[in-house]
Design a protein around this motif. Structure first.
Motif, PDB file in Angstrom:
ATOM      1  N   ARG A 236      43.845 -55.373  46.089  1.00 37.00           N
ATOM      2  CA  ARG A 236      44.464 -54.060  46.024  1.00 37.00           C
ATOM      3  C   ARG A 236      43.578 -53.040  45.310  1.00 37.00           C
ATOM      4  O   ARG A 236      43.637 -51.849  45.586  1.00 37.00           O
TER       5      ARG A 236
ATOM      6  N   ASP B  78      45.391 -48.746  41.784  1.00 38.57           N
ATOM      7  CA  ASP B  78      46.516 -47.994  42.348  1.00 38.57           C
ATOM      8  C   ASP B  78      46.444 -46.532  41.902  1.00 38.57           C
ATOM      9  O   ASP B  78      45.926 -46.228  40.825  1.00 38.57           O
TER      10      ASP B  78
ATOM     11  N   CYS C 243      51.517 -46.175  56.825  1.00 36.72           N
ATOM     12  CA  CYS C 243      52.212 -45.716  55.629  1.00 36.72           C
ATOM     13  C   CYS C 243      53.711 -45.947  55.773  1.00 36.72           C
ATOM     14  O   CYS C 243      54.236 -46.009  56.884  1.00 36.72           O
TER      15      CYS C 243
ATOM     16  N   ASN D 161      50.637 -53.725  52.362  1.00 33.85           N
ATOM     17  CA  ASN D 161      50.123 -52.361  52.236  1.00 33.85           C
ATOM     18  C   ASN D 161      51.004 -51.524  51.314  1.00 33.85           C
ATOM     19  O   ASN D 161      52.197 -51.346  51.553  1.00 33.85           O
ATOM     20  N   THR D 162      50.423 -50.998  50.257  1.00 35.77           N
ATOM     21  CA  THR D 162      51.181 -50.242  49.257  1.00 35.77           C
ATOM     22  C   THR D 162      51.282 -48.753  49.584  1.00 35.77           C
ATOM     23  O   THR D 162      51.964 -48.013  48.862  1.00 35.77           O
ATOM     24  N   THR D 163      50.622 -48.291  50.655  1.00 38.33           N
ATOM     25  CA  THR D 163      50.570 -46.861  50.959  1.00 38.33           C
ATOM     26  C   THR D 163      51.972 -46.332  51.282  1.00 38.33           C
ATOM     27  O   THR D 163      52.582 -46.742  52.264  1.00 38.33           O
ATOM     28  N   THR D 164      52.450 -45.430  50.461  1.00 35.00           N
ATOM     29  CA  THR D 164      53.821 -44.927  50.592  1.00 35.00           C
ATOM     30  C   THR D 164      53.869 -43.446  50.231  1.00 35.00           C
ATOM     31  O   THR D 164      53.225 -43.009  49.275  1.00 35.00           O
TER      32      THR D 164
ATOM     33  N   GLY E  51      49.307 -45.273  46.551  1.00 32.59           N
ATOM     34  CA  GLY E  51      48.584 -46.278  47.320  1.00 32.59           C
ATOM     35  C   GLY E  51      47.583 -47.012  46.452  1.00 32.59           C
ATOM     36  O   GLY E  51      47.558 -46.847  45.227  1.00 32.59           O
ATOM     37  N   SER E  52      46.761 -47.801  47.111  1.00 30.61           N
ATOM     38  CA  SER E  52      45.765 -48.614  46.411  1.00 30.61           C
ATOM     39  C   SER E  52      44.436 -48.502  47.137  1.00 30.61           C
ATOM     40  O   SER E  52      44.385 -48.451  48.384  1.00 30.61           O
TER      41      SER E  52
ATOM     42  N   TYR F  68      43.590 -50.615  50.196  1.00 28.52           N
ATOM     43  CA  TYR F  68      44.228 -50.320  51.475  1.00 28.52           C
ATOM     44  C   TYR F  68      43.838 -48.949  52.002  1.00 28.52           C
ATOM     45  O   TYR F  68      43.578 -48.780  53.195  1.00 28.52           O
TER      46      TYR F  68
ATOM     47  N   ALA G  53      43.158 -40.492  50.819  1.00 29.95           N
ATOM     48  CA  ALA G  53      44.524 -40.057  50.528  1.00 29.95           C
ATOM     49  C   ALA G  53      44.544 -38.565  50.183  1.00 29.95           C
ATOM     50  O   ALA G  53      45.440 -37.824  50.630  1.00 29.95           O
TER      51      ALA G  53
END
Length: 423
Positions: free
Chosen positions: A202, A205, A340, A373-376, A392-393, A396, A402
């Motif tokens: 990851r 973040d 996302c 996937n942490t993309t939010t 996000g991280s 990813y 971003a």
């Protein structure tokens, strides 16, 4: 009082070794005492039993929410407020701070204390509640903070799937058979999929925050009304275009969107602490123009949403507890297939002026967890301004990408608004 965690809640709880936390930041102007905040939190616990719950495991190692017989105090961490963006750094710190769910409540509070202005963070383990529940708790917290005698309704907590699914569906042989067949098929598929033994690194973040001013927000809403689409559809479309512009061939052309289960299951009330969600995935048709895509996407969203069936979905998932570990590992170790997750809380209808203080801002919640996937991106609208949290991280989505996606999204919003003004 206790209840067994549902499949989705178990998935969010995990094995307690990795945090999966939701942070709700808000800004108050006024003077406060720690003693009063503790009293307010105690009153909230009295109204919502699961705020006094810990996690207990039965003989089959299945987790349960269980209201503790001992007095459990929601922890408060106090830090001095040095600047306007302290809440962002504290939010990231809270993402990575584990709860101790077998001994402590699944909620805590961070008070970024200033002389005239304070930023406060509600922090929840994601298995406890969703965004709707969190906003209810925030509203009640503010009412009690202003007046400890304020009347807050007592939650009649959900004690199991039988409190959510109507009895005529839950006991229907046809629905039971349908859930069993779908569940068995899903379990077979999950069991057959090979799982990697190594997660994607990851790396670091990050959290990116911005707002649209009142004028731009108002114009965006007017644009959507004129085109007969929802704000959610418009933002999904612009987000997908922004990913395509920045990521090019690396973009998946897929955004997943949570859908509030309360729209389909009236048994779940606004003041219920509950974390089960539904999901749809949206994409763009690259062969047609943007405005045509908006109409097509709106139809697709309405069609997919109309087919959501929370009752059968829950029945299927509840039949799959035997593969919870395998399913969780698939999410954790599997290759990302969407750009996302996008969540729109809409207009937050919480008063901002109180007798003893004012609520200056509610920042859009942030959440980050270990399941892939942490993309939010989360957006909400308070006091006429649309607010965005993009998390996000690096492993990813690079932070630089971003930032570029944010700029592209803002540019596209303004371009579409201007195009309407020209007509």
């Amino acid at each position: 009082m206790k209840r067994k965690l549902l499949f989705g809640e178990r998935m969010l709880l995990g094995d307690e070794t990795e945090p999966f936390n939701t942070v709700i930041p808000f800004r108050l102007r006024g003077s406060f005492q720690e003693e009063n905040i503790l009293k307010v939190l105690y009153e909230l616990q009295e109204k919502h039993p699961w705020l006094k719950a810990v996690i207990k495991y039965d003989e089959n190692k299945a987790p349960w929410f269980e209201v503790s017989k001992e007095k459990l105090i929601i922890p408060i961490r106090i830090v001095s407020r040095e600047g306007e963006e302290d809440w962002q750094e504290e939010s990231k710190k809270e993402w990575h701070t584990l709860f101790n769910p077998q001994k402590q409540p699944l909620m805590r509070l961070v008070w970024i204390k200033g002389e005239l202005v304070s930023d406060i963070l509600f922090v929840f383990h994601h298995c406890l509640c969703d965004g709707g529940s969190a906003m209810t708790l925030l509203h009640e917290f503010l009412q009690l903070l202003d007046n400890l005698s304020a009347k807050i309704s007592l939650e009649n907590p959900i004690l199991g799937i039988q409190d959510v699914i109507p009895n005529e569906i839950l006991t229907s042989r046809k629905q039971q058979f349908k859930a069993k067949v779908i569940g068995q098929f899903a379990k077979t598929v999950v069991q057959c999929i090979p799982i990697k033994t190594k997660t994607i690194n990851r790396q670091k973040d990050y959290l990116i925050h911005w707002k649209l001013d009142k004028e731009t927000t108002s114009e965006l809403i007017f644009y959507c009304k004129e085109h007969k689409i929802t704000v959610n559809t418009f933002l999904c479309a612009t987000l997908l275009k922004a990913f395509e512009k920045v990521r090019k061939e690396k973009a998946f052309n897929k955004v997943s969107c949570p859908v509030d289960i309360r729209r389909f299951a009236p048994q779940i009330k606004d003041n219920h602490i509950f974390a089960f969600g539904l999901m749809i995935v949206v994409s763009l048709n690259k062969k047609i123009g943007f405005e045509e895509n908006l109409k097509l996407m709106q139809k697709a969203v309405e069609k997919k949403t109309s087919k959501l069936n929370p009752y059968i979905t829950m029945m299927v998932m509840e039949s799959a507890h035997g593969v919870i570990t395998k399913f969780t590992n698939l999410l954790k170790y599997g290759k990302s297939s969407n750009d996302c997750m996008f969540s729109n809380l809409g207009r937050i209808q919480i008063p901002y002026q109180y007798q003893n203080f004012s609520l200056e801002n509610i920042f859009s919640p942030s959440v980050i967890g270990p399941l892939g996937n942490t993309t939010t991106m989360v957006t909400s609208t308070f006091r006429g301004e649309m607010d965005f949290s993009f998390m996000g991280s690096e492993g990813y989505l690079a932070h630089s990408d971003a930032l570029a996606i944010r700029e592209e999204l803002i540019k596209m919003v303004k371009q579409q608004i201007e195009s309407l003004a020209v007509l």
